[in-house]
Design a protein around this motif. Structure first.
Motif, PDB file in Angstrom:
ATOM      1  N   VAL A   1       0.847  -1.199   0.000  1.00  0.00           N
ATOM      2  CA  VAL A   1       0.000   0.000   0.000  1.00  0.00           C
ATOM      3  C   VAL A   1       0.881   1.246   0.000  1.00  0.00           C
ATOM      4  O   VAL A   1       0.676   2.170  -0.798  1.00  0.00           O
ATOM      5  CB  VAL A   1      -0.941   0.018   1.217  1.00  0.00           C
ATOM      6  N   LYS A   2       1.853   1.256   0.872  1.00  0.00           N
ATOM      7  CA  LYS A   2       2.730   2.432   1.003  1.00  0.00           C
ATOM      8  C   LYS A   2       3.512   2.687  -0.274  1.00  0.00           C
ATOM      9  O   LYS A   2       3.582   3.830  -0.756  1.00  0.00           O
ATOM     10  CB  LYS A   2       3.681   2.228   2.176  1.00  0.00           C
ATOM     11  N   ASP A   3       4.104   1.651  -0.841  1.00  0.00           N
ATOM     12  CA  ASP A   3       4.956   1.826  -2.016  1.00  0.00           C
ATOM     13  C   ASP A   3       4.165   2.343  -3.216  1.00  0.00           C
ATOM     14  O   ASP A   3       4.603   3.270  -3.912  1.00  0.00           O
ATOM     15  CB  ASP A   3       5.648   0.512  -2.372  1.00  0.00           C
ATOM     16  N   ILE A   4       3.005   1.750  -3.468  1.00  0.00           N
ATOM     17  CA  ILE A   4       2.211   2.180  -4.619  1.00  0.00           C
ATOM     18  C   ILE A   4       1.649   3.576  -4.387  1.00  0.00           C
ATOM     19  O   ILE A   4       1.669   4.431  -5.282  1.00  0.00           O
ATOM     20  CB  ILE A   4       1.085   1.172  -4.914  1.00  0.00           C
TER      21      ILE A   4
ATOM     22  N   PHE B   1       3.439  10.976   2.934  1.00  0.00           N
ATOM     23  CA  PHE B   1       4.546  10.919   1.987  1.00  0.00           C
ATOM     24  C   PHE B   1       5.526  12.074   2.167  1.00  0.00           C
ATOM     25  O   PHE B   1       6.745  11.884   2.204  1.00  0.00           O
ATOM     26  CB  PHE B   1       3.994  10.909   0.562  1.00  0.00           C
ATOM     27  N   ALA B   2       4.999  13.279   2.334  1.00  0.00           N
ATOM     28  CA  ALA B   2       5.867  14.464   2.437  1.00  0.00           C
ATOM     29  C   ALA B   2       6.648  14.512   3.742  1.00  0.00           C
ATOM     30  O   ALA B   2       7.630  15.255   3.855  1.00  0.00           O
ATOM     31  CB  ALA B   2       5.025  15.729   2.296  1.00  0.00           C
ATOM     32  N   PHE B   3       6.252  13.711   4.725  1.00  0.00           N
ATOM     33  CA  PHE B   3       6.885  13.748   6.042  1.00  0.00           C
ATOM     34  C   PHE B   3       7.853  12.578   6.267  1.00  0.00           C
ATOM     35  O   PHE B   3       8.529  12.526   7.288  1.00  0.00           O
ATOM     36  CB  PHE B   3       5.812  13.727   7.133  1.00  0.00           C
ATOM     37  N   ASN B   4       7.853  11.615   5.337  1.00  0.00           N
ATOM     38  CA  ASN B   4       8.733  10.448   5.431  1.00  0.00           C
ATOM     39  C   ASN B   4       8.498   9.622   6.696  1.00  0.00           C
ATOM     40  O   ASN B   4       9.421   8.987   7.218  1.00  0.00           O
ATOM     41  CB  ASN B   4      10.211  10.874   5.365  1.00  0.00           C
ATOM     42  N   ARG B   5       7.282   9.654   7.192  1.00  0.00           N
ATOM     43  CA  ARG B   5       6.910   8.833   8.349  1.00  0.00           C
ATOM     44  C   ARG B   5       5.396   8.745   8.394  1.00  0.00           C
ATOM     45  O   ARG B   5       4.700   9.657   7.934  1.00  0.00           O
ATOM     46  CB  ARG B   5       7.421   9.455   9.653  1.00  0.00           C
ATOM     47  N   PRO B   6       4.856   7.655   8.926  1.00  0.00           N
ATOM     48  CA  PRO B   6       3.396   7.575   9.061  1.00  0.00           C
ATOM     49  C   PRO B   6       2.899   8.596  10.082  1.00  0.00           C
ATOM     50  O   PRO B   6       3.432   8.685  11.188  1.00  0.00           O
ATOM     51  CB  PRO B   6       3.158   6.136   9.530  1.00  0.00           C
TER      52      PRO B   6
END
Length: 331
Positions: A48-51, A140-145
């Motif tokens: 999910v994250k990668d796509i 995505f813009a924060f590089n963390r969930p």
């Protein structure tokens, strides 16, 4: 304190701790848990994250689209992916209603589902994929969930256009109608103000606010609560009559940034929708707007309300199904 009033003098740190506890309790009680697929499909959340991140990288407006889709799903029948179902035969699905006809991003969910089905067929629900993708698109813009997404939802088998308007908050709503609708879903005043903060992303269609510019009370007048200079700007973007295809950024100073700037916009009487302006018509919600405008922890507060919303009306255990394709129920 009178019944129905909200003690907003409670320090936000304490309120946040309460929200975390409430959200966790709801999720545990209803069968959701973090890392639900750890054994059954350990690759699921990474897929999910990668796509999602790949699509956001090439389409920076996608976070607003996926967050909105998740909202629209959860407010009708709960977070059961009913918004993803296509119309079959003569019964129109939720997608067919006016508020949902401007939703987009379905193909991203389809692609994620197809990839996961190749790895773990019949295991991961579309409802969980949508909840995860909405979070990951913003993160995505924060590089963390930015918040935890407990999983374990199952997919509903019913999607009815006739149920949408009575359950989905409207951009024309007054404060009282907004609060009542949120209360009906188990959400409170703080959740209403925080979840409205998603309007820091994305665009609004002229038809959703043109009445504020040209015919607010039915007498050809302008909404007096709207900043006059901003109203003139909007009129240039949206001549009368409104073109349904024309859009305006909801947060013109940072339309692609997930931040607290929405609350400054509201305080400047530049909230795009009547429902945005409505937050200032109630003393308690206006206080929360002002607090959030100066707070450094909007994202944490927003995440807690998203967890509460993501647990609304869910199907777990043996209820519902795990769809093979998100657009259609299983045969």
């Amino acid at each position: 304190m009178k019944a129905g009033e909200h003690d907003i003098s409670i320090p936000f740190l304490y309120v946040t701790a309460l929200w975390i506890g409430i959200a966790s309790g709801l999720c545990n009680a209803r069968g959701l848990k973090v890392n639900f697929y750890h054994n059954s499909c350990p690759q699921a959340e990474k897929i999910v994250k990668d796509i999602t991140e790949s699509r956001v990288r090439s389409n920076p407006v996608l976070p607003a689209k996926l967050i909105r889709m998740h909202y629209h799903d959860c407010f009708v029948r709960g977070c059961d992916a009913s918004i993803l179902l296509d119309t079959v035969n003569d019964t129109k699905s939720e997608k067919e209603t006016v508020p949902n006809q401007t939703l987009s991003g379905y193909e991203v969910i389809d692609d994620i589902k197809a990839k996961i089905e190749q790895v773990c067929p019949g295991v991961v629900s579309c409802a969980d994929i949508l909840a995860l993708a909405a979070r990951d698109s913003v993160s995505f813009a924060f590089n963390r969930p930015l918040w935890e997404v407990p999983t374990g939802r199952r997919d509903g088998r019913i999607s009815l256009a006739s149920e949408v308007l009575d359950n989905l908050p409207s951009p024309f709503s007054t404060f009282d109608s907004l609060l009542q609708m949120f209360s009906n879903k188990g959400l409170d005043l703080k959740d209403l103000v925080l979840l409205s903060g998603a309007h820091t992303l994305g665009v609004g269609h002229c038809s959703a606010f043109s009445r504020r510019l040209y015919n607010f009370t039915g007498n050809g007048d302008q909404d007096p609560s709207l900043d006059p200079a901003y109203a003139e700007f909007l009129k240039k973007q949206c001549p009368n009559p409104a073109n349904p295809a024309t859009t305006v950024e909801m947060d013109p100073q940072s339309p692609l940034s997930f931040d607290k700037h929405y609350y400054q916009t509201v305080l400047e009487n530049k909230g795009l929708f009547q429902s945005d302006a409505a937050l200032l018509t109630n003393r308690d919600s206006a206080k929360i707007v002002r607090r959030l405008q100066i707070s450094h922890s909007f994202i944490a507060y927003f995440g807690n309300s998203m967890k509460k919303m993501g647990a609304m009306g869910i199907l777990t255990g043996d209820a519902g199904e795990i769809r093979k394709q998100c657009r259609f129920i299983n045969p």
